[in-house]
Design a protein around this motif. Sequence first.
Motif, short mmCIF file in Angstrom:
data_model
loop_
_atom_site.label_atom_id
_atom_site.label_comp_id
_atom_site.label_asym_id
_atom_site.label_seq_id
_atom_site.Cartn_x
_atom_site.Cartn_y
_atom_site.Cartn_z
N PHE A 233 -26.30 42.40 -43.66
CA PHE A 233 -27.75 42.29 -43.56
C PHE A 233 -28.21 41.98 -42.14
CE2 PHE A 233 -26.37 38.00 -44.45
CZ PHE A 233 -27.16 37.22 -43.63
N TRP A 234 -27.34 41.43 -41.30
CA TRP A 234 -27.73 41.06 -39.95
C TRP A 234 -27.53 42.21 -38.96
CZ3 TRP A 234 -23.32 39.16 -42.30
CH2 TRP A 234 -22.12 39.57 -41.75
N SER A 235 -26.99 43.33 -39.40
CA SER A 235 -26.67 44.42 -38.50
C SER A 235 -27.36 45.70 -38.94
CB SER A 235 -25.15 44.64 -38.50
OG SER A 235 -24.81 45.77 -37.73
N ARG A 236 -27.62 46.56 -37.99
CA ARG A 236 -28.18 47.87 -38.30
C ARG A 236 -27.10 48.86 -38.72
NH1 ARG A 236 -32.15 48.88 -33.19
NH2 ARG A 236 -33.19 46.87 -33.32
#
Length: 114
Positions: free
Chosen positions: A74-77
């Motif tokens: 969720f913290w990365s594209r």
Amino acid sequence: MSTGQIILGIALFAVAAAILYAWGLKKSLDQQEDLERSLMSACGSRVVKYLKKHGTVTKAEVAELIGGTTVGPFWSRQKVRVQDGKKAAGKVLDFLLDQQYIEPAGGGSYRLKK
């Protein structure tokens, strides 16, 4: 503050920065493997959920089930997606067989392991 305290503070800051850098570097090197593992797990969960309702599944049905599955932190594209379910179905079935979630039921179908 004495000179010794300032030097100690700078040294501790440098050690903390080095530890964080090494941790980030390791995470970035392992990211592709983690994404693949997460994708196999997500696809396997879909297949197991389907098997709980329907009893058996074929390779073609697995290809339909996992087509378009997308995972990523969720913290990365950066995300990984199943582009072609037919190509990935074999890998997912092998993964589930290795993890002993399913077993062959004959006729090219699979069922949950008892």
